[in-house]
Design an enzyme around this catalytic site. Sequence first.
Site, PDB file in Angstrom:
ATOM      1  N   ASP A  83       0.852  -1.190   0.000  1.00  0.00           N
ATOM      2  CA  ASP A  83       0.000   0.000   0.000  1.00  0.00           C
ATOM      3  C   ASP A  83       0.898   1.253   0.000  1.00  0.00           C
ATOM      4  O   ASP A  83       1.863   1.319   0.767  1.00  0.00           O
ATOM      5  CB  ASP A  83      -0.870  -0.038   1.275  1.00  0.00           C
ATOM      6  CG  ASP A  83      -2.008   0.973   1.252  1.00  0.00           C
ATOM      7  OD1 ASP A  83      -2.407   1.407   0.161  1.00  0.00           O
ATOM      8  OD2 ASP A  83      -2.515   1.291   2.350  1.00  0.00           O
ATOM      9  N   HIS A  84       0.603   2.211  -0.846  1.00  0.00           N
ATOM     10  CA  HIS A  84       1.317   3.497  -0.892  1.00  0.00           C
ATOM     11  C   HIS A  84       2.840   3.384  -0.901  1.00  0.00           C
ATOM     12  O   HIS A  84       3.522   3.947  -0.024  1.00  0.00           O
ATOM     13  CB  HIS A  84       0.885   4.407   0.271  1.00  0.00           C
ATOM     14  CG  HIS A  84      -0.517   4.896   0.134  1.00  0.00           C
ATOM     15  ND1 HIS A  84      -0.894   5.843  -0.790  1.00  0.00           N
ATOM     16  CD2 HIS A  84      -1.647   4.527   0.780  1.00  0.00           C
ATOM     17  CE1 HIS A  84      -2.197   6.050  -0.703  1.00  0.00           C
ATOM     18  NE2 HIS A  84      -2.676   5.260   0.227  1.00  0.00           N
ATOM     19  N   ASP A 105       2.748   5.126  -5.363  1.00  0.00           N
ATOM     20  CA  ASP A 105       2.020   6.374  -5.152  1.00  0.00           C
ATOM     21  C   ASP A 105       2.924   7.547  -5.509  1.00  0.00           C
ATOM     22  O   ASP A 105       3.541   8.166  -4.647  1.00  0.00           O
ATOM     23  CB  ASP A 105       1.524   6.477  -3.702  1.00  0.00           C
ATOM     24  CG  ASP A 105       0.736   7.770  -3.485  1.00  0.00           C
ATOM     25  OD1 ASP A 105       0.611   8.553  -4.446  1.00  0.00           O
ATOM     26  OD2 ASP A 105       0.266   7.999  -2.359  1.00  0.00           O
ATOM     27  N   HIS A 189      -7.645   9.454   4.360  1.00  0.00           N
ATOM     28  CA  HIS A 189      -7.304   8.379   5.284  1.00  0.00           C
ATOM     29  C   HIS A 189      -7.681   8.776   6.712  1.00  0.00           C
ATOM     30  O   HIS A 189      -7.711   9.950   7.042  1.00  0.00           O
ATOM     31  CB  HIS A 189      -5.794   8.100   5.228  1.00  0.00           C
ATOM     32  CG  HIS A 189      -5.348   7.522   3.923  1.00  0.00           C
ATOM     33  ND1 HIS A 189      -4.359   8.075   3.157  1.00  0.00           N
ATOM     34  CD2 HIS A 189      -5.757   6.425   3.247  1.00  0.00           C
ATOM     35  CE1 HIS A 189      -4.180   7.349   2.063  1.00  0.00           C
ATOM     36  NE2 HIS A 189      -5.014   6.333   2.094  1.00  0.00           N
ATOM     37  N   GLY A 190      -7.945   7.783   7.528  1.00  0.00           N
ATOM     38  CA  GLY A 190      -8.159   8.039   8.950  1.00  0.00           C
ATOM     39  C   GLY A 190      -9.624   8.177   9.326  1.00  0.00           C
ATOM     40  O   GLY A 190     -10.525   8.000   8.493  1.00  0.00           O
ATOM     41  N   HIS A 223      -9.592   4.670  -2.148  1.00  0.00           N
ATOM     42  CA  HIS A 223      -8.852   4.722  -0.882  1.00  0.00           C
ATOM     43  C   HIS A 223      -9.711   5.454   0.149  1.00  0.00           C
ATOM     44  O   HIS A 223     -10.717   6.055  -0.203  1.00  0.00           O
ATOM     45  CB  HIS A 223      -7.539   5.487  -1.062  1.00  0.00           C
ATOM     46  CG  HIS A 223      -6.453   4.662  -1.655  1.00  0.00           C
ATOM     47  ND1 HIS A 223      -5.310   4.342  -0.977  1.00  0.00           N
ATOM     48  CD2 HIS A 223      -6.352   4.065  -2.865  1.00  0.00           C
ATOM     49  CE1 HIS A 223      -4.541   3.601  -1.741  1.00  0.00           C
ATOM     50  NE2 HIS A 223      -5.140   3.421  -2.900  1.00  0.00           N
ATOM     51  N   ASP A 268      -8.987   0.400   6.364  1.00  0.00           N
ATOM     52  CA  ASP A 268      -8.052   0.204   7.476  1.00  0.00           C
ATOM     53  C   ASP A 268      -8.663   0.723   8.781  1.00  0.00           C
ATOM     54  O   ASP A 268      -8.775   0.011   9.778  1.00  0.00           O
ATOM     55  CB  ASP A 268      -6.738   0.952   7.159  1.00  0.00           C
ATOM     56  CG  ASP A 268      -5.664   0.707   8.199  1.00  0.00           C
ATOM     57  OD1 ASP A 268      -5.877  -0.122   9.106  1.00  0.00           O
ATOM     58  OD2 ASP A 268      -4.597   1.345   8.131  1.00  0.00           O
TER      59      ASP A 268
HETATM   60  P1  13P Z   1      -9.244   4.302   5.728  1.00  0.00           P
HETATM   61  O1  13P Z   1      -8.417   5.149   6.641  1.00  0.00           O
HETATM   62  O2  13P Z   1     -10.514   4.978   5.319  1.00  0.00           O
HETATM   63  O3  13P Z   1      -9.513   2.951   6.282  1.00  0.00           O
HETATM   64  O4  13P Z   1      -8.425   4.106   4.375  1.00  0.00           O
HETATM   65  C1  13P Z   1      -7.396   3.171   4.276  1.00  0.00           C
HETATM   66  C2  13P Z   1      -6.643   3.309   3.010  1.00  0.00           C
HETATM   67  O5  13P Z   1      -7.057   3.944   2.070  1.00  0.00           O
HETATM   68  C3  13P Z   1      -5.342   2.620   2.925  1.00  0.00           C
HETATM   69  O6  13P Z   1      -4.629   2.951   1.778  1.00  0.00           O
END
Ligand code: 13P
Length: 337
Positions: A83-84, A105, A189-190, A223, A268
């Site tokens: 991821d990323h 990314d 994110h978050g 994402h 996540d």
């Molecule tokens: P969330 O923080 O919405 O779960 O997103 C996770 C994500 O995009 C990981 O790359």
Amino acid sequence: MPLVSMRQLLDEAAKGGYGVGAFNVNNMEQIQAIMEAATETQSPVIVQASRGARSYSQDRFLYHLMIAATEIYPELPIVLHQDHGNSVATCKSAIDMGFTSVMMDGSLMEDGKTPSSFEYNVKVTREVVELAHAKGVTVEGEIGCLGGIEDGHGAGGDGLEHLTDPDQAVEFVKQTGVDALAIAIGTSHGAYKFSSKPTGETLKMETLIQIHNRLPGTHLVMHGSSSVPKDLQDIINQYGGKLKPTWGVPVEEIQLGIKNGVRKINVDTDNRMAITGAIRKVFAEAPEKFDPRDYLKPARDAMRAVCKARMVAFGQAGQAGKIKPVSCREYARAYQS
Ligand code: 13P
């Protein structure tokens, strides 16, 4: 079966008109939670690890836990995805270790914070496509920047600062040859994505639909797609947590995305919240306990329940048995031709 290429799972998802959740992991319990949810629902699996997760697990622990998953659940197709990735070197190290999919990314510079130029993004992503495809490994790119920060990676701010421009998305796919494309449509994110239930002003599903119409053959990736459910917020706060009121991406919006080319959905935060709520509950209700299994088992169960619900909602449930694994080597040959 061995780990499979993400391209295969996403191609199958496109054929079947469903999406596949990509869940982040750092440790054994999170991998077990995903695998239990997948076996209960007979779902194909994408497990993803950020750079932070790879460093936390010293890389090799994570990799061997994933090999254990393939041994224990041989009937399920499983992808291990970076991821990323912040640089060509990060993606290369993932490929060398046995990841079957990587995200380059290049929407951010190597510091993982500063938005980059289109030309830089094309250059580094193209480089990763060349070295990944030679080994049959899938590549996800990103155009536009997500909001927020995850594991130290991200442009910060809200999700509306660097939205994807559909024209650029078309050009980016043409110039890089990526298998999957992450787009910025207002998510971040978050836990703190939206300060009220998102509307078309804050979550730009129209942009997603426009991009899909222009790139019908490209697998889109959402994402920042945790739904941040109120019940998970409440459990955390009930047992001493201090989350401020917040809104995530409603599952119905993700389902609309799936109808419009979204094949990979990154989740996540919801799992982190489920784990934290379950652990806080045990600590609050049974402060005499000190065996980690007493709180890690409920934590694993809570994450399993979230993954299971998402697998059903995204439509991947029941699809695992229809997928006959194709080796990365065969994918490498196919990419060559
Ligand atoms: P969330 O923080 O919405 O779960 O997103 C996770 C994500 O995009 C990981 O790359």
